[in-house]
Design an enzyme around this catalytic site. Structure first.
Site, PDB file in Angstrom:
ATOM      1  N   ASP A 186      11.470   7.085  26.666  1.00 40.52           N
ATOM      2  CA  ASP A 186      11.081   6.781  25.285  1.00 40.52           C
ATOM      3  C   ASP A 186       9.818   5.923  25.243  1.00 40.52           C
ATOM      4  O   ASP A 186       9.687   4.953  25.988  1.00 40.52           O
ATOM      5  CB  ASP A 186      12.200   6.010  24.581  1.00 40.52           C
ATOM      6  N   HIS A 241       8.325   5.499  21.741  1.00 40.11           N
ATOM      7  CA  HIS A 241       8.529   4.965  20.391  1.00 40.11           C
ATOM      8  C   HIS A 241       7.274   4.335  19.778  1.00 40.11           C
ATOM      9  O   HIS A 241       7.307   3.203  19.297  1.00 40.11           O
ATOM     10  CB  HIS A 241       9.667   3.948  20.387  1.00 40.11           C
ATOM     11  N   ASP A 289      11.431  11.107  22.195  1.00 39.04           N
ATOM     12  CA  ASP A 289      11.279   9.884  21.402  1.00 39.04           C
ATOM     13  C   ASP A 289       9.881   9.298  21.553  1.00 39.04           C
ATOM     14  O   ASP A 289       9.706   8.141  21.941  1.00 39.04           O
ATOM     15  CB  ASP A 289      12.361   8.861  21.769  1.00 39.04           C
ATOM     16  N   ASP A 322       8.284   6.822  15.956  1.00 39.82           N
ATOM     17  CA  ASP A 322       9.134   5.870  15.215  1.00 39.82           C
ATOM     18  C   ASP A 322       9.125   4.486  15.859  1.00 39.82           C
ATOM     19  O   ASP A 322       8.973   4.323  17.066  1.00 39.82           O
ATOM     20  CB  ASP A 322      10.582   6.368  15.083  1.00 39.82           C
ATOM     21  N   ARG A 323       9.307   3.514  15.009  1.00 41.01           N
ATOM     22  CA  ARG A 323       9.414   2.088  15.332  1.00 41.01           C
ATOM     23  C   ARG A 323       8.068   1.461  15.698  1.00 41.01           C
ATOM     24  O   ARG A 323       7.701   0.446  15.137  1.00 41.01           O
ATOM     25  CB  ARG A 323      10.440   1.847  16.448  1.00 41.01           C
ATOM     26  N   ASN A 354      15.754  12.712  19.959  1.00 39.89           N
ATOM     27  CA  ASN A 354      16.437  12.687  18.663  1.00 39.89           C
ATOM     28  C   ASN A 354      15.540  12.151  17.545  1.00 39.89           C
ATOM     29  O   ASN A 354      15.825  12.365  16.362  1.00 39.89           O
ATOM     30  CB  ASN A 354      17.722  11.854  18.740  1.00 39.89           C
ATOM     31  N   HIS A 355      14.434  11.472  17.890  1.00 41.94           N
ATOM     32  CA  HIS A 355      13.515  10.976  16.863  1.00 41.94           C
ATOM     33  C   HIS A 355      12.424  11.984  16.516  1.00 41.94           C
ATOM     34  O   HIS A 355      11.643  11.722  15.601  1.00 41.94           O
ATOM     35  CB  HIS A 355      12.888   9.648  17.289  1.00 41.94           C
ATOM     36  N   HIS A 365      16.793  14.572  27.085  1.00 39.95           N
ATOM     37  CA  HIS A 365      16.633  13.280  26.418  1.00 39.95           C
ATOM     38  C   HIS A 365      17.922  12.473  26.340  1.00 39.95           C
ATOM     39  O   HIS A 365      17.969  11.316  26.762  1.00 39.95           O
ATOM     40  CB  HIS A 365      16.075  13.462  25.003  1.00 39.95           C
ATOM     41  N   ARG A 418      26.986   5.837  17.854  1.00 37.03           N
ATOM     42  CA  ARG A 418      25.751   6.350  17.268  1.00 37.03           C
ATOM     43  C   ARG A 418      26.032   7.250  16.067  1.00 37.03           C
ATOM     44  O   ARG A 418      25.169   7.408  15.206  1.00 37.03           O
ATOM     45  CB  ARG A 418      24.953   7.143  18.303  1.00 37.03           C
ATOM     46  N   HIS A 439      16.793   7.766  26.058  1.00 39.81           N
ATOM     47  CA  HIS A 439      17.636   7.550  24.873  1.00 39.81           C
ATOM     48  C   HIS A 439      18.208   6.146  24.741  1.00 39.81           C
ATOM     49  O   HIS A 439      18.500   5.708  23.628  1.00 39.81           O
ATOM     50  CB  HIS A 439      18.765   8.589  24.883  1.00 39.81           C
ATOM     51  N   ASP A 453      10.823  11.512  -3.211  1.00 32.86           N
ATOM     52  CA  ASP A 453       9.375  11.454  -3.433  1.00 32.86           C
ATOM     53  C   ASP A 453       8.727  12.635  -2.708  1.00 32.86           C
ATOM     54  O   ASP A 453       8.025  12.479  -1.707  1.00 32.86           O
ATOM     55  CB  ASP A 453       8.833  10.115  -2.916  1.00 32.86           C
ATOM     56  N   GLU A 455      13.784   9.575 -11.382  1.00 30.33           N
ATOM     57  CA  GLU A 455      13.984   9.760  -9.943  1.00 30.33           C
ATOM     58  C   GLU A 455      14.735   8.569  -9.356  1.00 30.33           C
ATOM     59  O   GLU A 455      15.564   8.725  -8.455  1.00 30.33           O
ATOM     60  CB  GLU A 455      12.635   9.934  -9.245  1.00 30.33           C
ATOM     61  N   ASN A 506       4.799  -4.042 -13.182  1.00 30.83           N
ATOM     62  CA  ASN A 506       3.591  -3.817 -13.988  1.00 30.83           C
ATOM     63  C   ASN A 506       3.845  -2.973 -15.227  1.00 30.83           C
ATOM     64  O   ASN A 506       2.917  -2.599 -15.940  1.00 30.83           O
ATOM     65  CB  ASN A 506       2.477  -3.178 -13.145  1.00 30.83           C
TER      66      ASN A 506
END
Length: 623
Positions: free
Chosen positions: A179, A181, A208, A211-212, A240-241, A292, A332, A359, A536, A547, A578
């Site tokens: 990973d 990341h 992976d 992310d992060r 998995n990411h 992975h 997990r 992982h 969005d 929404e 605002n």
């Protein structure tokens, strides 16, 4: 006489030597105890980080499964189903010719003032190394080149098998990375120590990538570039990411939209397509399987080789366990836990010798288990906090013996003593844990009251620890952590009402009439943001009041709780600072960020005062 005198004179020297030896042994014993205490603190800190991380992943998979349930059981015309239907549209529905149009880059012009790297295609080693240098100096690649690079990558991935077969030879070793990341500094350090990918220096990157961290896109572009140059020397397994729903929660979606405002939505759509075409595994010299997550008792490489790789869970999410057997990975929320017997069976059935997986973050960057038949490799150093772990990669020659190279990319970390490093990560872990305590405050009160039938306001420390685990379900050594979390006790009892008051928050500037919604929002912060970003659909960063109402309706359905339209409308009005009739997602989530007041007081020179958390409304620009 002479002999007697000599013996008399040597006696003081012997006594002095003995005293020195005793002192040395005492110092050695003290140092061993000191290191042991630090190691115990480090392991406890590690457990906190990992337990909170896995709880978040469990939340994410439960939310994903909830969306899947809506798609399967709600009518096509239902509003809830329509809200999320776009995320489940199969990539394969579009014909290749339509996707070619998505990847088209020719209409995007590169201005003369563009200061970043210019790429030429087909890619060469020179072009790929140019990209590495540009990202090293924090330059950004123009969206035209990003689109072109992604298009070339997609065309190559489509023709690759699910399982790549890799061969070593007497003149070269293969390098295996875990990973990353989004931590570009780790990838650059690997290349510095080990060399750039080439025909003579093949690499397997085991998922992976994103992310992060803050440079996920740069990592992808570098890896895709070298994949194009050396399609037989660079192998990318899916993690998995590498999943667009996971990316909504863990930062990659936000990163891309922040870096490419004009073409970010298009880039994300293309990456969603590319992720679904990434290979699932690699086999080195027919003896070493690289995947992975891991395996299960039903793993069959022949089936994996022919499966629709758009829909895979077990091999991306699974973890090894010490005991025999195979069971759902409830920690997990996805994949399975598998034991040494499953490893033995799968390896024997496919005539393999070793399983390499990633992982899981490991303190030393790697770890063997299952009689050294399973090896975990993790390449993102300082993953939880500066000093929390080393990164590592593997070099493996024709003898298939793994050699490990460890590193830490942070210069700050290398300057810290062991005590400073442990203390820094411990403070960070406790801060994260206190946030968890705050968001479960109401549940903790109920649990404490179960151990206090006479309503005395006090419970034993044993009952405190039991209640903490019952509510948070993090599997932590609460009795060990008690001294860090509970400021005062008397005769083995604690005043849990006072302790709960220490977790109270300051009122935010936005006046919220419904306290239960506020607590629900804190507890489901990440779920809310994920749903926001799904709703969005144009990735504008803004959602309307309607929404916003739909978002909360989805969340309440997921949590099986009732939230009235009036309460949601009241919350929406209070968030619209605002008064433009819409809500900025990023500012909204930042507005209710939890702040550890005790940490701020210490930084400002003030006293401690315990784990008080504040809800702060802060201004700032949206990214």
């Amino acid at each position: 006489m002479v002999m007697g005198c000599g013996m008399a004179k040597s006696a003081p020297r012997v006594n002095k030597f003995e005293r020195a030896m005793r002192a040395a042994l005492l110092i050695q014993r003290w140092y061993r105890q000191y290191v042991a205490r630090l190691e115990m603190r480090r392991r406890c800190t590690w457990n906190i980080f990992q337990s909170i991380e896995y709880a978040g992943e469990q939340d994410q998979i439960q939310l994903y499964n909830f969306f899947g349930y809506l798609m399967e059981h709600f009518t096509p015309a239902s509003s809830e189903r329509n809200l999320i239907s776009h995320i489940f549209r199969e990539n394969g529905i579009c014909r290749d010719i339509e996707w070619e149009r998505y990847f088209c880059y020719k209409s995007v012009d590169v201005p003369d003032v563009y200061p970043g790297p210019h790429l030429n295609f087909p890619m060469t080693f020179c072009e790929a190394s140019k990209l590495v240098e540009a990202f090293k100096h924090q330059q950004q690649l123009h969206s035209r080149y990003v689109l072109q690079l992604l298009g070339e990558t997609w065309r190559l991935l489509k023709i690759l098998p699910n399982v790549n077969h890799v061969s070593t030879c007497h003149t070269k070793e293969i390098t295996i990375c875990g990973d990353l990341h989004g931590q570009l500094e780790d990838l650059l350090l690997i290349f510095y120590k080990n060399g750039l990918p080439s025909s003579e220096k093949p690499y397997v990157f085991n998922g992976d990538f994103v992310d992060r961290g803050k440079n996920s896109l740069e990592i992808l572009l570098i890896l895709f570039a070298f994949l194009l140059v050396y399609p037989n020397g660079v192998h990318l397994n899916r993690g998995n990411h590498e999943d667009h729903i996971v990316n909504l929660r863990y930062g990659f979606t936000k990163e891309v939209l922040g870096k490419y405002r004009a073409h970010g939505k298009r880039i994300l759509k293309l990456l969603q397509k590319i992720f679904s075409w990434l290979p699932l595994a690699a086999v080195i010299d027919h003896k070493v399987l690289v995947v992975h997550g891991g395996i299960s008792d039903t793993t069959d490489l022949n089936i994996i080789a022919g499966v629709d790789r758009h829909k895979i869970v077990d091999i991306l999410w699974s973890d090894p366990m010490a005991q025999d057997g195979c069971m759902p990975n409830e920690v997990r929320g996805g994949g399975c836990y598998w034991g040494p017997d499953v490893t033995q069976d799968v390896l024997a059935r496919h005539n393999l010798e070793l399983l390499i997986r990633s992982h899981e973050c490991k303190q030393d960057g790697y770890e063997f288990c299952h009689n050294r038949k399973v090896l975990t490799i993790f390449s993102a150093s300082n993953y939880y906090e500066v000093g929390s772990n080393r990164g590592a990669y593997i070099r493996m020659g024709p003898d298939l013996v793994p050699h490990f190279i460890q590193y830490q990319s942070s210069r700050t970390c290398r300057e810290l003593t062991l005590r400073q490093s442990v203390g820094r990560t411990e403070r960070s872990a406790l801060c994260a844990l206190r946030e968890q305590l705050f968001v479960h405050k109401s549940d903790l009160i109920c649990a404490f009251q179960q151990y206090d039938p006479k309503n005395t306001g006090v419970i034993s420390l044993k009952h405190w620890a039991s209640a903490m685990e019952e509510v948070l379900k993090l599997g932590l050594p609460w009795r060990v952590l008690r001294s860090q979390l509970v400021s005062s006790t008397k005769h083995g009892l604690m005043d849990y009402q006072d302790w709960i008051r220490e977790l109270s928050i300051n009122e935010p500037k936005a006046e919220l009439s419904n306290a239960s919604i506020l607590e629900t929002m804190y507890k489901n912060h990440s779920n809310l943001e994920t749903i926001f970003r799904i709703i969005d659909t144009d990735h504008s960063g803004l959602i309307s009041f309607e929404e916003f109402r739909q978002t909360w309706k989805l969340l309440s359905s997921h949590l099986q709780t009732e939230i009235s339209d009036e309460a949601i409308a009241d919350l929406a009005l209070s968030m619209d600072f605002n008064k433009d009739g819409s809500i900025d997602i990023n500012e909204f989530m930042e507005a209710f960020r939890l702040v550890d007041l005790s940490a701020h007081a210490q930084e400002g020179g003030g006293g401690g005062g315990g784990p008080r958390l504040a809800c702060c409304v802060e201004g700032g620009t949206s990214t």
